[in-house]
Design an enzyme around this catalytic site. Sequence first.
Site, mmCIF file in Angstrom:
data_model
loop_
_atom_site.group_PDB
_atom_site.id
_atom_site.type_symbol
_atom_site.label_atom_id
_atom_site.label_comp_id
_atom_site.label_asym_id
_atom_site.label_seq_id
_atom_site.Cartn_x
_atom_site.Cartn_y
_atom_site.Cartn_z
ATOM 1 N N ASP A 176 0.848 -1.195 0.000
ATOM 2 C CA ASP A 176 0.000 0.000 0.000
ATOM 3 C C ASP A 176 0.888 1.251 0.000
ATOM 4 O O ASP A 176 2.002 1.238 0.546
ATOM 5 C CB ASP A 176 -0.900 -0.031 1.248
ATOM 6 C CG ASP A 176 -2.058 0.953 1.158
ATOM 7 O OD1 ASP A 176 -2.468 1.289 0.032
ATOM 8 O OD2 ASP A 176 -2.557 1.375 2.221
ATOM 9 N N GLY A 195 -8.806 7.769 7.822
ATOM 10 C CA GLY A 195 -9.145 7.974 9.229
ATOM 11 C C GLY A 195 -10.618 8.278 9.390
ATOM 12 O O GLY A 195 -11.417 8.118 8.458
HETATM 13 P P1 13P Z 1 -8.742 4.275 6.678
HETATM 14 O O1 13P Z 1 -7.667 4.430 7.694
HETATM 15 O O2 13P Z 1 -9.638 5.462 6.610
HETATM 16 O O3 13P Z 1 -9.497 3.010 6.811
HETATM 17 O O4 13P Z 1 -8.019 4.238 5.239
HETATM 18 C C1 13P Z 1 -7.101 3.233 4.948
HETATM 19 C C2 13P Z 1 -6.503 3.421 3.606
HETATM 20 O O5 13P Z 1 -7.102 3.966 2.715
HETATM 21 C C3 13P Z 1 -5.147 2.873 3.405
HETATM 22 O O6 13P Z 1 -4.650 3.108 2.140
#
Ligand code: 13P
Length: 279
Positions: free
Chosen positions: A81, A179
């Site tokens: 990611d 978040g």
């Molecule tokens: P959240 O922390 O809002 O769930 O988002 C995670 C994300 O998009 C990681 O790439």
Amino acid sequence: MIGNTKAILTAAREGNYAVAAFNVYNQETARASVRAAEGLDQPVIIALGERYFPTVDVEGFAAMVKVLAAKSSVPVALHLDHAYEKESIERAIAAGFSSVMYDGSRYNLEQNVHHTKEIVAMAHASGVSVEAEIGSLARGAFSDEEEGDGTLTSPSDAKQFVAETGVDFLAAAIGTVHGMYSGEPNINLPLLEQIRSAIDIPLVLHGGSGTPDAIITETIKRGICKINVNTEISLAATDFLKQLVNVKPDAHLSVMMAELENAIVPAMSRFVALFANRE
Ligand code: 13P
């Protein structure tokens, strides 16, 4: 079974559902992801962000996930990611990740195309698929991600970017945040429809945490095939740990970790079911 991200997302697109991509950083979060997916007979994507490279042994982690995947009854894919550095992508490819996200959001469109093309050529040569993002997400509460400027995806830029780079999946910035939301979420569904009409590859939604279920469902109807979730799982885990320390102050760490894993499975299962349209 060991899953391939592209195959998983192609099937999701054909089946009009989305697959959870859980941000993980240790054995407990990885195992809980697999358990949640198995419980609902859905594939899952285990996502390790570049930002965790300093604290996670990437090669060791990949080896562990491969074993968990091989033992699993559902396809489990390993994804990198938000990677900003070519070296991280090379490392993930060498370690056997199925897909990588190259985040060139700090560049203008032309430079982003230039860098992303290079990454796509390198990744595809190893059979690894590539996700990219046009626009970027702002950061909400409790997030552990980089702060983005909240620029929404331009459908015409997205069309040009996908055509020129050959990326396999595109993250659409439509108003979700990394978040939890401070106020009412302002998610631009008509924009998502325009993006979907402009490009013909699976779409990804970042910022799954805190996004109302009804909106998630609408995004899946409009082509979202992969949804990233980090913050809500972390909050479920840290809330549980705080309680556990009060209730069982003398518990052995092995017990705490096992109970922690059990505690986050339901939080993950909720997302897996919602994304699979099985709530
Ligand atoms: P959240 O922390 O809002 O769930 O988002 C995670 C994300 O998009 C990681 O790439």
